[in-house]
Scaffold this motif. Structure first.
Motif, short mmCIF file in Angstrom:
data_model
loop_
_atom_site.label_atom_id
_atom_site.label_comp_id
_atom_site.label_asym_id
_atom_site.label_seq_id
_atom_site.Cartn_x
_atom_site.Cartn_y
_atom_site.Cartn_z
N GLU A 1 22.20 95.02 -9.82
CA GLU A 1 22.14 93.59 -9.55
C GLU A 1 23.40 93.07 -8.86
O GLU A 1 24.48 93.13 -9.41
CB GLU A 1 21.96 92.84 -10.89
CG GLU A 1 20.55 92.94 -11.43
CD GLU A 1 19.52 92.52 -10.41
OE1 GLU A 1 18.68 93.35 -10.06
OE2 GLU A 1 19.56 91.36 -9.96
N ASN A 2 23.23 92.57 -7.64
CA ASN A 2 24.38 91.96 -6.98
C ASN A 2 24.20 90.47 -7.05
O ASN A 2 23.43 89.87 -6.30
CB ASN A 2 24.46 92.44 -5.53
CG ASN A 2 25.71 91.94 -4.84
OD1 ASN A 2 26.48 91.18 -5.43
ND2 ASN A 2 25.92 92.36 -3.62
N SER A 3 24.90 89.86 -7.99
CA SER A 3 24.71 88.43 -8.18
C SER A 3 25.69 87.61 -7.35
O SER A 3 25.79 86.41 -7.51
CB SER A 3 24.88 88.10 -9.66
OG SER A 3 26.15 88.59 -10.06
N ASN A 4 26.42 88.28 -6.48
CA ASN A 4 27.38 87.56 -5.68
C ASN A 4 26.70 86.85 -4.52
O ASN A 4 25.64 87.26 -4.06
CB ASN A 4 28.42 88.52 -5.10
CG ASN A 4 29.19 89.20 -6.18
OD1 ASN A 4 29.66 88.57 -7.10
ND2 ASN A 4 29.31 90.52 -6.09
N LYS A 5 27.33 85.80 -4.07
CA LYS A 5 26.82 85.14 -2.87
C LYS A 5 27.90 85.24 -1.79
O LYS A 5 29.08 85.00 -2.06
CB LYS A 5 26.51 83.68 -3.15
CG LYS A 5 25.96 82.97 -1.91
CD LYS A 5 25.43 81.61 -2.23
CE LYS A 5 24.90 80.98 -0.93
NZ LYS A 5 24.45 79.61 -1.13
N VAL B 1 20.45 90.57 0.15
CA VAL B 1 21.72 90.02 -0.34
C VAL B 1 21.64 88.51 -0.25
O VAL B 1 21.02 87.97 0.65
CB VAL B 1 22.88 90.54 0.55
CG1 VAL B 1 24.17 89.83 0.21
CG2 VAL B 1 23.03 92.03 0.39
N ASN B 2 22.27 87.86 -1.17
CA ASN B 2 22.29 86.41 -1.17
C ASN B 2 23.44 85.93 -0.28
O ASN B 2 24.61 86.13 -0.60
CB ASN B 2 22.49 85.91 -2.61
CG ASN B 2 22.44 84.39 -2.69
OD1 ASN B 2 22.09 83.72 -1.72
ND2 ASN B 2 22.81 83.85 -3.84
N PHE B 3 23.10 85.35 0.86
CA PHE B 3 24.19 84.94 1.75
C PHE B 3 23.84 83.67 2.50
O PHE B 3 22.70 83.22 2.53
CB PHE B 3 24.50 86.05 2.76
CG PHE B 3 23.43 86.24 3.81
CD1 PHE B 3 22.37 87.10 3.58
CD2 PHE B 3 23.49 85.57 5.02
CE1 PHE B 3 21.39 87.28 4.54
CE2 PHE B 3 22.51 85.75 5.98
CZ PHE B 3 21.45 86.61 5.74
N GLU B 4 24.86 83.11 3.11
CA GLU B 4 24.66 81.98 4.01
C GLU B 4 25.56 82.20 5.21
O GLU B 4 26.60 82.85 5.10
CB GLU B 4 25.05 80.67 3.31
CG GLU B 4 26.51 80.61 2.92
CD GLU B 4 26.90 79.35 2.17
OE1 GLU B 4 26.03 78.48 1.96
OE2 GLU B 4 28.07 79.24 1.80
N ILE B 5 25.16 81.65 6.34
CA ILE B 5 25.99 81.78 7.55
C ILE B 5 26.51 80.40 7.89
O ILE B 5 25.76 79.44 7.99
CB ILE B 5 25.14 82.30 8.73
CG1 ILE B 5 24.57 83.67 8.40
CG2 ILE B 5 26.01 82.39 9.99
CD1 ILE B 5 23.67 84.22 9.48
N ILE B 6 27.81 80.31 8.06
CA ILE B 6 28.41 79.03 8.41
C ILE B 6 28.96 79.13 9.83
O ILE B 6 29.92 79.86 10.08
CB ILE B 6 29.55 78.67 7.44
CG1 ILE B 6 29.02 78.69 6.01
CG2 ILE B 6 30.13 77.31 7.78
CD1 ILE B 6 30.07 78.46 4.97
N VAL B 7 28.34 78.42 10.75
CA VAL B 7 28.80 78.47 12.12
C VAL B 7 29.75 77.29 12.35
O VAL B 7 29.36 76.14 12.19
CB VAL B 7 27.60 78.37 13.10
CG1 VAL B 7 28.10 78.40 14.53
CG2 VAL B 7 26.62 79.50 12.85
N LYS C 1 35.60 75.12 3.38
CA LYS C 1 35.28 73.90 2.61
C LYS C 1 33.79 73.81 2.31
O LYS C 1 33.39 73.21 1.33
CB LYS C 1 35.69 72.66 3.41
CG LYS C 1 37.15 72.41 3.43
CD LYS C 1 37.43 70.95 3.83
CE LYS C 1 38.68 70.94 4.64
NZ LYS C 1 38.72 70.35 5.90
N HIS C 2 32.99 74.40 3.20
CA HIS C 2 31.54 74.29 3.01
C HIS C 2 30.93 75.55 2.43
O HIS C 2 29.73 75.65 2.30
CB HIS C 2 30.88 73.99 4.36
CG HIS C 2 31.45 72.78 5.03
ND1 HIS C 2 31.07 71.51 4.68
CD2 HIS C 2 32.38 72.65 6.01
CE1 HIS C 2 31.74 70.64 5.43
NE2 HIS C 2 32.54 71.31 6.24
N ALA C 3 31.77 76.52 2.11
CA ALA C 3 31.25 77.80 1.64
C ALA C 3 30.89 77.70 0.17
O ALA C 3 31.72 77.31 -0.65
CB ALA C 3 32.30 78.89 1.86
N SER C 4 29.67 78.11 -0.14
CA SER C 4 29.27 78.03 -1.55
C SER C 4 29.23 79.41 -2.20
O SER C 4 28.89 79.55 -3.36
CB SER C 4 27.89 77.37 -1.66
OG SER C 4 26.96 78.13 -0.92
#
Lengths: 89, 243
Positions: B7-11, B39-45, B90-93
């Motif tokens: 389990e990779n619970s990291n984001k 994987v749980n991720f988000e991309i911040i451009v 600042k916007h990274a969750s």
């Protein structure tokens, strides 16, 4: 401790050793006077050697360029179908 | 692909500063989604007001992938790399942050390697290195390789960092570590990347490396001229004296 202080301490240590050698006259003086020069030159040679060795061993990956091109084609297809503009310049 | 992880619970928040990357941004977003499918991720451009309307492409991508996965946090004009990361932060969750270039020189397929290495070693920072077996570059002529190698040897001799590739900009940071290190960095460009790693070394953070390949700019042009070399040397002296 700040890094530069570590380096200065090292230089001071080496200098003290060199002065000690001069005083003790264990090695003929003319030779001792030239030691710092030898030291600097060998340091330079070592640097050049490291650069040369690194250059020869520089890993290259021409196959990666090919794989990348394939990936780009795949990406373009997918995105075009979804309406994202991937036109070239 | 290896054992599909425990389990990779990291984001993971992937921050990508862009300027005139209209051609590359869609391609790289596709590749990220392809290689990080579980994987749980988000991309911040973080776009600095690109005149080539990079932001329009990003909006199209948001339509395809979802606004919760691709965040567009733009700025009115070019404000520098360090500021772009701070802005993105600042916007990274996520609890981990990946920084990478917007062009295609960094291949997204190494992202799982970064993640795996971090989970194996518990490192605070994982940086990509191009100089080891399994890594490498393509598209560099002899002169470029020479300057790169020479610069690296010089930096290693003077600064004693704990990594092999100082100027690389493909890295994974624990978010708290990035926030800590970035606040004390003031350089610009790739000296900034060096400053980050050197300061992290001085602060005693655990840094691991993974081999990565670097395919020089597919679209657009790379720049390395006399002024860059001077900047680099100035940066080295600055780091030597202040870290």
């Amino acid at each position: 401790m700040k890094h530069i202080l570590k380096i200065l301490a090292l230089l001071v240590g080496i200098s003290a050793f060199w002065i000690g050698l001069l005083q003790a006259s264990v090695i003929p003086e003319s030779y001792t006077w030239l030691l710092p020069l030898y030291f600097i030159v060998s340091l330079g040679c070592y640097g050049v050697l490291m650069v040369g060795v690194g250059l020869m061993q520089f890993p290259t990956c021409p196959q990666e360029a090919l794989l990348l091109h394939q990936d780009i084609l795949e990406a373009r297809d997918f995105l075009k179908n979804k309406g994202v503009d991937v036109g070239s310049n | 692909m290896g054992n599909e992880q425990k389990e990779n619970s990291n984001k993971y928040s992937i921050i990508i500063p862009t300027y005139n990357e209209r051609l590359n941004i869609a391609l790289l977003v596709y590749l990220i989604f392809k290689h990080l499918s579980n994987v749980n991720f988000e991309i911040i451009v973080v776009d600095d007001g690109s005149p080539d309307r990079t932001q329009d492409i990003v909006k199209q991508l948001q339509f395809v992938y979802g606004e919760d996965r691709i965040l567009l946090r733009a700025r009115p004009k070019k404000l520098g790399l360090g500021m772009a990361y701070i802005h993105g932060l600042k916007h990274a969750s996520g609890n981990f942050v990946v920084i990478m270039d917007a062009d295609l020189s960094h291949h997204r397929k190494y992202l799982p390697n970064f993640i795996r290495k971090q989970m194996e070693t518990g490192a605070d920072i994982v940086t990509g290195t191009r100089y080891v077996k399994g890594g490498g570059v393509h598209g560099w002529n002899l002169m470029r390789k020479l300057t790169s190698r020479g610069a690296n040897v010089l930096a290693q001799t003077l600064l004693w960092p704990s990594v092999l590739d100082l100027t690389g900009s493909f890295r994974l940071y624990r978010k708290s570590v990035l926030q800590d290190v970035i606040s004390s960095c003031v350089s610009k460009g790739y000296v900034f990347q060096m400053e980050m790693i050197v300061r992290a070394t001085r602060k005693g953070y655990n840094i691991a490396e993974v081999p990565i390949t670097f395919v020089d700019r597919v679209y657009g042009s790379s720049k390395l001229g006399g002024s860059e070399i001077v900047e680099y040397l100035k940066g080295l002296v600055y780091l030597l004296l202040t870290t």
